[in-house]
Design a protein around this motif. Structure first.
Motif, PDB file in Angstrom:
ATOM      1  N   ASP A 403      59.782   1.350 107.026  1.00 58.89           N
ATOM      2  CA  ASP A 403      60.672   2.163 107.750  1.00 58.89           C
ATOM      3  C   ASP A 403      62.211   1.912 107.146  1.00 58.89           C
ATOM      4  OD1 ASP A 403      61.880   4.403 109.141  1.00 58.89           O
ATOM      5  OD2 ASP A 403      62.014   3.476 110.931  1.00 58.89           O
ATOM      6  N   ALA A 404      62.254   1.490 106.200  1.00 60.84           N
ATOM      7  CA  ALA A 404      63.645   1.325 105.332  1.00 60.84           C
ATOM      8  C   ALA A 404      64.605   2.586 105.467  1.00 60.84           C
ATOM      9  CB  ALA A 404      63.585   0.785 103.818  1.00 60.84           C
ATOM     10  N   ASP A 405      65.855   2.230 105.421  1.00 57.40           N
ATOM     11  CA  ASP A 405      66.937   3.432 105.234  1.00 57.40           C
ATOM     12  C   ASP A 405      66.756   4.407 104.246  1.00 57.40           C
ATOM     13  OD1 ASP A 405      68.263   2.558 107.863  1.00 57.40           O
ATOM     14  OD2 ASP A 405      68.543   0.831 106.601  1.00 57.40           O
ATOM     15  N   GLY A 406      66.311   3.782 102.950  1.00 58.10           N
ATOM     16  CA  GLY A 406      66.239   4.940 101.991  1.00 58.10           C
ATOM     17  C   GLY A 406      65.466   4.217 100.892  1.00 58.10           C
ATOM     18  N   VAL A 407      65.396   5.155  99.653  1.00 57.19           N
ATOM     19  CA  VAL A 407      64.943   4.391  98.224  1.00 57.19           C
ATOM     20  C   VAL A 407      65.917   4.858  97.236  1.00 57.19           C
ATOM     21  CG1 VAL A 407      62.704   4.866  99.234  1.00 57.19           C
ATOM     22  CG2 VAL A 407      63.718   6.813  98.336  1.00 57.19           C
ATOM     23  N   HIS A 408      65.723   4.250  96.150  1.00 55.73           N
ATOM     24  CA  HIS A 408      66.435   4.439  95.075  1.00 55.73           C
ATOM     25  C   HIS A 408      65.564   4.657  93.590  1.00 55.73           C
ATOM     26  CE1 HIS A 408      69.857   4.610  92.363  1.00 55.73           C
ATOM     27  NE2 HIS A 408      69.021   4.104  91.251  1.00 55.73           N
ATOM     28  N   VAL A 409      65.522   5.778  93.042  1.00 57.94           N
ATOM     29  CA  VAL A 409      64.650   5.980  91.900  1.00 57.94           C
ATOM     30  C   VAL A 409      65.286   6.416  90.809  1.00 57.94           C
ATOM     31  CG1 VAL A 409      62.560   6.901  93.509  1.00 57.94           C
ATOM     32  CG2 VAL A 409      64.616   8.603  92.795  1.00 57.94           C
ATOM     33  N   GLY A 410      64.725   6.048  89.648  1.00 59.96           N
ATOM     34  CA  GLY A 410      65.354   6.574  88.217  1.00 59.96           C
ATOM     35  C   GLY A 410      64.976   7.655  87.779  1.00 59.96           C
ATOM     36  N   GLN A 411      65.139   8.047  86.430  1.00 59.53           N
ATOM     37  CA  GLN A 411      64.768   9.234  85.912  1.00 59.53           C
ATOM     38  C   GLN A 411      63.382   9.255  85.532  1.00 59.53           C
ATOM     39  OE1 GLN A 411      66.550  12.109  85.350  1.00 59.53           O
ATOM     40  NE2 GLN A 411      68.375  11.310  86.960  1.00 59.53           N
ATOM     41  N   SER A 412      62.833   8.148  85.448  1.00 56.81           N
ATOM     42  CA  SER A 412      61.150   8.174  85.133  1.00 56.81           C
ATOM     43  C   SER A 412      60.635   7.716  86.376  1.00 56.81           C
ATOM     44  CB  SER A 412      60.961   7.067  83.781  1.00 56.81           C
ATOM     45  OG  SER A 412      61.614   5.886  84.209  1.00 56.81           O
ATOM     46  N   ASP A 413      61.102   7.531  87.577  1.00 58.14           N
ATOM     47  CA  ASP A 413      60.211   7.209  88.757  1.00 58.14           C
ATOM     48  C   ASP A 413      60.034   8.491  89.427  1.00 58.14           C
ATOM     49  OD1 ASP A 413      60.871   4.581  88.429  1.00 58.14           O
ATOM     50  OD2 ASP A 413      62.702   4.700  89.333  1.00 58.14           O
ATOM     51  N   MET A 414      59.474   8.490  90.557  1.00 58.43           N
ATOM     52  CA  MET A 414      59.039   9.640  91.169  1.00 58.43           C
ATOM     53  C   MET A 414      60.157  10.932  91.442  1.00 58.43           C
ATOM     54  SD  MET A 414      56.957   9.673  94.888  1.00 58.43           S
ATOM     55  CE  MET A 414      55.681   8.760  94.400  1.00 58.43           C
ATOM     56  N   PRO A 415      59.846  12.182  90.912  1.00 57.60           N
ATOM     57  CA  PRO A 415      61.056  12.965  90.986  1.00 57.60           C
ATOM     58  C   PRO A 415      61.610  12.864  92.466  1.00 57.60           C
ATOM     59  CG  PRO A 415      59.120  13.658  89.908  1.00 57.60           C
ATOM     60  CD  PRO A 415      58.482  12.691  90.668  1.00 57.60           C
ATOM     61  N   VAL A 416      63.020  13.296  92.634  1.00 56.94           N
ATOM     62  CA  VAL A 416      63.538  13.274  93.935  1.00 56.94           C
ATOM     63  C   VAL A 416      63.152  14.142  94.920  1.00 56.94           C
ATOM     64  CG1 VAL A 416      65.979  13.704  94.950  1.00 56.94           C
ATOM     65  CG2 VAL A 416      65.595  12.414  92.795  1.00 56.94           C
ATOM     66  N   SER A 417      62.643  15.473  94.428  1.00 58.03           N
ATOM     67  CA  SER A 417      62.116  16.683  95.354  1.00 58.03           C
ATOM     68  C   SER A 417      60.941  16.003  95.979  1.00 58.03           C
ATOM     69  CB  SER A 417      61.838  17.816  94.648  1.00 58.03           C
ATOM     70  OG  SER A 417      60.914  17.569  93.486  1.00 58.03           O
ATOM     71  N   VAL A 418      60.076  15.487  95.243  1.00 59.13           N
ATOM     72  CA  VAL A 418      58.830  14.826  95.650  1.00 59.13           C
ATOM     73  C   VAL A 418      58.970  13.737  96.701  1.00 59.13           C
ATOM     74  CG1 VAL A 418      56.497  13.717  95.351  1.00 59.13           C
ATOM     75  CG2 VAL A 418      57.652  15.389  93.699  1.00 59.13           C
ATOM     76  N   VAL A 419      59.993  12.825  96.362  1.00 59.55           N
ATOM     77  CA  VAL A 419      60.380  11.632  97.256  1.00 59.55           C
ATOM     78  C   VAL A 419      60.960  12.359  98.672  1.00 59.55           C
ATOM     79  CG1 VAL A 419      61.908   9.732  97.669  1.00 59.55           C
ATOM     80  CG2 VAL A 419      61.030  10.266  95.270  1.00 59.55           C
ATOM     81  N   ARG A 420      61.716  13.354  98.674  1.00 59.54           N
ATOM     82  CA  ARG A 420      62.155  13.868  99.754  1.00 59.54           C
ATOM     83  C   ARG A 420      61.084  14.436 100.671  1.00 59.54           C
ATOM     84  NH1 ARG A 420      65.932  12.528 102.289  1.00 59.54           N
ATOM     85  NH2 ARG A 420      67.928  12.982 100.803  1.00 59.54           N
ATOM     86  N   ALA A 421      60.119  14.939 100.104  1.00 54.10           N
ATOM     87  CA  ALA A 421      59.047  15.775 100.733  1.00 54.10           C
ATOM     88  C   ALA A 421      58.315  14.396 101.496  1.00 54.10           C
ATOM     89  CB  ALA A 421      58.108  16.486  99.950  1.00 54.10           C
ATOM     90  N   LEU A 422      58.164  13.271 100.654  1.00 53.28           N
ATOM     91  CA  LEU A 422      57.361  12.054 101.133  1.00 53.28           C
ATOM     92  C   LEU A 422      58.244  11.361 102.468  1.00 53.28           C
ATOM     93  CD1 LEU A 422      55.784  10.476  98.333  1.00 53.28           C
ATOM     94  CD2 LEU A 422      54.502  11.743 100.204  1.00 53.28           C
ATOM     95  N   VAL A 423      59.537  11.277 102.253  1.00 54.55           N
ATOM     96  CA  VAL A 423      60.568  10.493 103.163  1.00 54.55           C
ATOM     97  C   VAL A 423      60.899  11.093 104.504  1.00 54.55           C
ATOM     98  CG1 VAL A 423      60.579   8.731 101.387  1.00 54.55           C
ATOM     99  CG2 VAL A 423      62.595  10.275 101.830  1.00 54.55           C
ATOM    100  N   GLY A 424      61.098  12.419 104.048  1.00 53.55           N
ATOM    101  CA  GLY A 424      61.542  13.255 105.309  1.00 53.55           C
ATOM    102  C   GLY A 424      63.232  13.392 105.076  1.00 53.55           C
ATOM    103  N   THR A 425      63.939  13.819 106.008  1.00 55.02           N
ATOM    104  CA  THR A 425      65.370  14.414 105.675  1.00 55.02           C
ATOM    105  C   THR A 425      66.159  13.238 105.946  1.00 55.02           C
ATOM    106  OG1 THR A 425      65.020  15.354 107.982  1.00 55.02           O
ATOM    107  CG2 THR A 425      64.875  17.012 106.012  1.00 55.02           C
ATOM    108  N   GLU A 426      65.852  12.049 106.871  1.00 54.61           N
ATOM    109  CA  GLU A 426      66.655  11.384 107.375  1.00 54.61           C
ATOM    110  C   GLU A 426      67.069  10.038 106.498  1.00 54.61           C
ATOM    111  OE1 GLU A 426      65.567   9.980 111.146  1.00 54.61           O
ATOM    112  OE2 GLU A 426      65.210  11.914 111.964  1.00 54.61           O
ATOM    113  N   LYS A 427      65.902   9.909 105.482  1.00 57.41           N
ATOM    114  CA  LYS A 427      66.058   8.882 104.534  1.00 57.41           C
ATOM    115  C   LYS A 427      67.146   9.083 103.483  1.00 57.41           C
ATOM    116  CE  LYS A 427      62.516   6.454 106.218  1.00 57.41           C
ATOM    117  NZ  LYS A 427      62.925   5.598 107.395  1.00 57.41           N
ATOM    118  N   ILE A 428      67.851   8.002 103.034  1.00 65.39           N
ATOM    119  CA  ILE A 428      68.737   8.053 101.896  1.00 65.39           C
ATOM    120  C   ILE A 428      68.054   7.989 100.687  1.00 65.39           C
ATOM    121  CG2 ILE A 428      70.619   6.841 100.697  1.00 65.39           C
ATOM    122  CD1 ILE A 428      70.934   5.403 103.543  1.00 65.39           C
ATOM    123  N   ILE A 429      68.262   8.950  99.713  1.00 69.46           N
ATOM    124  CA  ILE A 429      67.634   8.836  98.374  1.00 69.46           C
ATOM    125  C   ILE A 429      69.077   8.777  97.404  1.00 69.46           C
ATOM    126  CG2 ILE A 429      66.367  10.100  96.706  1.00 69.46           C
ATOM    127  CD1 ILE A 429      64.868  11.539  99.102  1.00 69.46           C
TER     128      ILE A 429
END
Ligand SMILES: Cc1ncc(COP(=O)(O)OP(=O)(O)O)c(N)n1
Ligand SMILES: Cc1ncsc1CCOP(=O)(O)O
Ligand SMILES: [Mg+2]
Length: 536
Positions: A403-429
């Motif tokens: 339950d960290a506050d957010g995630v950081h991803v690069g251009q070859s990591d999981m796409p941001v839109s997918v990350v958002r769907a997984l982590v929800g609206t409150e997490k920092i991306i």
């Protein structure tokens, strides 16, 4: 007369092979009697219509059905048959909806929306059962799940004996599945208490003979059993569906939830037995998660259908909204550097925070997952106690697990839109960007900040193309998101980075300048002073 085209209704087919797996093109018209027109390519989502009573305490009835369907990823529409005043103590009042208005609700939904499965709960009068039967004849639903609700968990009567004959003679013959508990099975059969598994099997067979395609007798109330055993009968074979009994009194609404979850799985296109098995597992998981939740003063509390309520209790100090100023001194850990200096991740993070780091990222490229999660949990405690956000690099699973506050991803990591769907609206991306185009996409995909770099050459990340101060400035000027600069930044050059003077450049992210040093705290303090000075 039906206002739905035959073509539209046929697209509702639950068992159609292409059902729900792919976006479909379908036709619809807003106008009565006008020919259907091709509108657009749309994604059909599975849809359960629940016909049930409202529970003011929201543990059971319509409210449970809505939550269960939402948790199972299925759309749920509602036809309310009765409004009850109830809580964890009992049912204080029941106000049945007039049957004509139940009929109106049914027509409103069924004439407009493609319904895959109809699930029934509390049907408080024979007249309401009659209206339902007529509507089902008219609109031809593909699957009908009947939860023959008669008595609430508190023992209050929700549907009197007068409806029993309509159930037996008219509703059950139309049902694909009926899900009585032991008391309801006894009432349907007009027989004494069901007390053993053998009784349950006999009851299942007798109820099957009333006409439903499948019968599930729920054995939760079976005396002297440490396991919860349900009997499923499909007309040929009896299946014993066992699970360990969860020690909890938060069981209010379990029956409604199970029936609507089965309906949800059927709506997704699963066959009956797998649908029941997965729905049972969902209910057990939710009960287990909720076993220590306290709601109300009565003997049977509700449970958490979304399996999330406790997350917010464990982390009250978490900040709800991302503050871009937190990017000022962004400390990014490195497992190799910690090994070199013989310090734990937690000690490294502690030094950084005490020296003034305003946000922490755990970037553990070669730490075992279990150790990483353990460290992340202890770093989170530390960060929370100082009001500093904790971001996990790359590993969405670890971020969710701790339950960290957010995630950081690069251009070859999981796409941001997918990350958002997984982590929800409150997490920092956060997302790494080297170009204005990537920055624009990050904004469109709902990221919260951009990490731009490498600004200068670095040994910390191999083969990383540098963008220089010019590239950094270009990204900042074309970004609607706040930016943190990264790559080769330390005390000697942090000032020049901030001095490019673009308002949305909020700080610098550093690895080696903090962690490849003897004393993290001292270096963090020095860097913080430089940044505070430059930001003036
Ligand atoms: C703040 C910040 N910015 C950029 C990066 C780099 O992320 P990525 O491009 O995914 O590379 P790795 O860090 O995963 O090697 C970052 N971690 N943090
Ligand atoms: C993770 C990352 N992304 C771009 S450069 C970089 C490494 C930054 O490390 P350092 O601060 O030691 O140069
Ligand atoms: Mg990455």
């Amino acid at each position: 007369m039906s206002v739905v085209s035959a073509e539209f209704l046929s697209s509702c087919s639950l068992f159609s092979p292409s059902f729900q797996k792919q976006p479909r093109v379908f036709r619809r018209s807003n106008r009565r009697n006008s020919p259907p027109v091709l509108v657009a390519e749309m994604v059909r989502v599975p849809h359960v219509l629940t016909v049930a009573g409202s529970d003011s305490s929201a543990g059971a009835g319509i409210q449970a059905d809505l939550k269960a369907c939402a948790a199972r990823g299925v759309y749920c529409s509602t036809v309310i048959t009765a409004v009850t005043a109830q809580n964890t103590v009992g049912v204080q009042g029941v106000h049945a909806v007039p049957e004509d208005f139940v009929g109106e609700q049914l027509k409103s939904v069924l004439s407009d929306m493609p319904v895959d499965v109809v699930k029934t709960g509390m049907l408080p009068s024979e007249a309401i059962v009659q209206v339902l039967l007529q509507t089902l004849d008219e609109f031809h639903c593909q699957a009908l799940v009947v939860d023959p609700v008669m008595v609430s968990t508190s023992g209050d009567v929700l549907a009197g004996p007068s409806i029993l004959s309509s159930f037996r003679e008219k509703l059950l013959p139309k049902a694909d599945l009926v899900t009585p508990n032991l008391k309801e099975a006894s009432a349907l059969l007009g027989c004494p208490q069901i007390q053993t598994l053998a009784d349950m099997r006999s009851a299942a067979k007798l109820i099957y003979n009333m006409g439903p395609q499948h019968v599930l007798i729920k054995g939760g109330d079976l005396p002297a059993s440490s396991d919860a055993v349900d009997i499923f009968y499909d007309g040929e074979t009896f299946y014993e569906l066992c699970s360990s009994r969860i020690k909890t009194s938060n069981t209010h609404g379990t029956g409604c939830t199970l029936a609507s979850s089965i309906a949800a799985e059927l709506a997704k296109g699963f066959p009956m037995l797998p649908a029941i098995k997965v729905a049972k597992r969902y209910v057990e998981t939710a009960l287990d998660y909720s076993k220590d939740i306290v709601f109300g003063n009565g003997p049977q509390g509700p449970f958490d259908h979304v399996i999330k309520l406790k997350n917010n209790i464990s982390s009250p100090s978490r900040k709800l909204v991302f503050n871009p100023d937190d990017l000022l001194l962004y400390a990014v850990t490195d497992s190799g550097m910690n090994r070199k200096w013989n310090r734990s991740i937690t000690d490294a993070v502690k030094g950084a925070i005490e020296g003034g780091a305003t946000i922490i990222q755990l970037r553990e490229k070669d730490t075992d997952t279990r150790d990483f999660l353990q460290s992340a949990k202890s770093c989170l405690e530390l960060c929370r106690s100082h009001g500093v956000p904790l971001i996990i690099n790359d590993r969405i699973d670890v971020a969710l697990a701790c339950d960290a506050d957010g995630v950081h991803v690069g251009q070859s990591d999981m796409p941001v839109s997918v990350v958002r769907a997984l982590v929800g609206t409150e997490k920092i991306i956060g997302v790494s960007c080297k170009t204005p185009e990537q920055a624009e996409k990050a904004w469109m995909d709902s990221a919260d900040y951009i990490g731009c770099g490498g600004v200068y050459p670095t040994n910390t990340k191999a083969n990383n193309i540098t963008v220089g101060l010019d590239g950094l400035k270009k990204v900042c000027l074309n970004s609607k998101l706040p930016v943190v600069a990264i790559g080769g930044i330390g005390i000697s050059n942090a000032h020049s980075v901030i001095e490019i003077g673009v308002p949305n450049l909020k700080g610098v992210a550093v690895v080696s300048a903090l962690f490849d040093t003897e004393c993290v705290l001292t270096e963090a303090r020095k860097l913080h002073a430089v940044l505070s000075d430059a930001a003036k």
